[in-house]
Design a protein around this motif. Structure first.
Motif, PDB file in Angstrom:
ATOM      1  N   CYS A 176       0.808  -1.230   0.000  1.00  7.33           N
ATOM      2  CA  CYS A 176       0.000   0.000   0.000  1.00  7.33           C
ATOM      3  C   CYS A 176       0.842   1.281   0.000  1.00  7.33           C
ATOM      4  O   CYS A 176       0.401   2.311  -0.460  1.00  7.33           O
TER       5      CYS A 176
ATOM      6  N   CYS B  38      -1.039  -1.602   5.372  1.00  8.17           N
ATOM      7  CA  CYS B  38      -1.169  -3.037   5.071  1.00  8.17           C
ATOM      8  C   CYS B  38      -0.203  -3.922   5.848  1.00  8.17           C
ATOM      9  O   CYS B  38      -0.442  -5.113   6.006  1.00  8.17           O
ATOM     10  N   GLY B  39       0.911  -3.392   6.277  1.00  3.39           N
ATOM     11  CA  GLY B  39       1.868  -4.188   7.047  1.00  3.39           C
ATOM     12  C   GLY B  39       2.815  -5.036   6.210  1.00  3.39           C
ATOM     13  O   GLY B  39       3.663  -5.748   6.751  1.00  3.39           O
TER      14      GLY B  39
ATOM     15  N   CYS C 277       5.309  -4.245   4.448  1.00  2.00           N
ATOM     16  CA  CYS C 277       6.707  -3.804   4.438  1.00  2.00           C
ATOM     17  C   CYS C 277       7.353  -3.918   5.819  1.00  2.00           C
ATOM     18  O   CYS C 277       8.363  -3.275   6.083  1.00  2.00           O
TER      19      CYS C 277
ATOM     20  N   CYS D 107       7.847   1.482   4.711  1.00  3.60           N
ATOM     21  CA  CYS D 107       7.302   2.472   3.768  1.00  3.60           C
ATOM     22  C   CYS D 107       7.079   3.822   4.445  1.00  3.60           C
ATOM     23  O   CYS D 107       6.823   4.813   3.785  1.00  3.60           O
TER      24      CYS D 107
HETATM   25 FE1  FES Z   1       1.736  -1.217   3.312  1.00  4.10          FE
HETATM   26 FE2  FES Z   1       4.072  -0.320   4.199  1.00  4.10          FE
HETATM   27  S1  FES Z   1       2.294  -0.655   5.343  1.00  4.10           S
HETATM   28  S2  FES Z   1       3.595  -1.036   2.250  1.00  4.10           S
END
Ligand code: FES
Length: 351
Positions: A41, A46-47, A49, A81
């Motif tokens: 994302c 989204c977590g 990364c 990110c």
């Molecule tokens: Fe989605 Fe970093 S939290 S890419």
């Protein structure tokens, strides 16, 4: 104290190092220097990364790390990110070897067809210049570049072996200027400027574990690319595809997965509606799609899961599936926002 310096970031597992400039996130710095790290994302939700900080410190000047819970933060997890290095860092993170040799390119693309798959989902086919094909892995996405430096991301729905044209599934978003323009004004032969391939959602080879694929709405698109790619390779690795939507109309090309299930004994398909309409006369599964997965697979320890859809679906499943025995490194996902988008104007008239 103002921080004008570059910092060195070291990846513990591979020993690779790269430098970050002032204000640059760790992910931006890595990608700029050809170090491929997982992401989806790029906005902290989204977590995907997630990495672990072993030494040094980071701050989050843009968005807070929303995808991290308190335990993850206490364990030293960071979101690459969003994290900006305050000093030199050492981190552990899964590195992505498979995409390291695939160039990210900016290309013009001509709309070769536009078709409504349902009242709210359009299928666009984009033809690339003959001499400039885009190499990509099934599951990756492209960004359409908009005036003012804005971008919109769309998964590639076609498989990599159909390299002449990229297929996108675009859902109409209420209040979304860009998607309204695509639905109402974009003409065949119009030119868009795109960048890609992007993202780290792709099939991890080297395992024959059965795959569960779970899509929400147009999150079906990258899963379609993956399945068509696997069929082309004559893979017989078991796949159980779950496709969730609110009502029947949102399962905008139901025939296709039904056909896969009929024609290939290693593919199973389960559509799930959370809010079927009376006129749908729906006899199938109802509820949330991740709940259907758990009902069918209370023990996920033998599986790999690939999932793509809106952040709420991804976030819920990302917490629920490990509790069913799914190992962290067997869960792959792509999360995208449907939100209203940026002011938009035509990039190039059809000609
Ligand atoms: Fe989605 Fe970093 S939290 S890419």
């Amino acid at each position: 104290m103002p921080d004008n310096s570059q910092h060195t970031i070291k990846l513990k597992l591979s020993g690779k190092t790269f430098t970050s400039n002032k204000g640059e996130t760790v992910l931006e710095a890595a990608l700029r220097q050809g170090v491929k790290l997982p992401y989806s994302c790029k906005n902290g939700t989204c977590g995907n990364c997630k990495g672990r900080l072993l030494s040094g410190s980071v701050s989050y000047p843009i968005h807070p790390p929303l995808a991290l819970d308190e335990k993850e933060k206490a364990d030293g997890d960071i979101l690459l990110c969003q994290a900006v290095a305050d000093n030199d860092l050492q981190i552990t993170v899964r590195e992505i070897e498979a995409i390291k040799d695939i160039p990210v390119r900016m290309l013009p693309a001509r709309v070769s067809s536009k078709e409504l798959l349902s009242p709210n989902v359009a299928k666009l086919k984009l033809r690339l210049p003959k001499t400039q094909r885009m190499q990509f892995l099934a599951g990756q996405y492209i960004e359409i570049l908009l005036p003012g430096g804005k971008r919109r991301a769309f998964s590639i729905a076609s498989p990599p072996h159909d390299a002449d044209e990229l297929e996108l599934h675009i859902r109409h978003v209420d209040g979304g200027d860009f998607t309204s323009w695509v639905f109402n004004e974009l003409k065949v032969k119009g030119i868009l400027r795109i960048e890609g391939p992007l993202g780290t959602f792709f099939i991890r080879h080297g395992s024959q574990r059965p795959m569960i694929m779970m899509g929400g709405g147009t999150g079906f698109a990258p899963l379609k690319s993956m399945i068509e790619y696997l069929l082309r390779k004559q893979s017989v690795r078991p796949i159980h595809l779950f496709w969730g939507a609110r009502n029947l109309e949102e399962l905008y090309c139901l025939d296709l997965p039904e056909q896969w299930e009929r024609n290939f004994s290693h593919i199973q398909f389960t559509p799930v509606l959370s809010d079927p309409l009376a006129e749908d006369h729906w006899q199938g599964r109802t509820g949330f799609v991740h709940t259907a997965v758990i009902e069918d697979y209370p023990d996920l320890s033998a599986h790999e899961v690939y999932m793509s859809g809106p952040p709420i679906m991804i976030d819920t499943a990302r917490h629920a599936f490990p509790a069913q025995g799914l190992a962290d490194d067997r869960l792959f996902y792509d999360s995208f926002e449907f939100g209203a988008d940026v002011p938009f104007e035509i990039l190039a008239e059809p000609h």
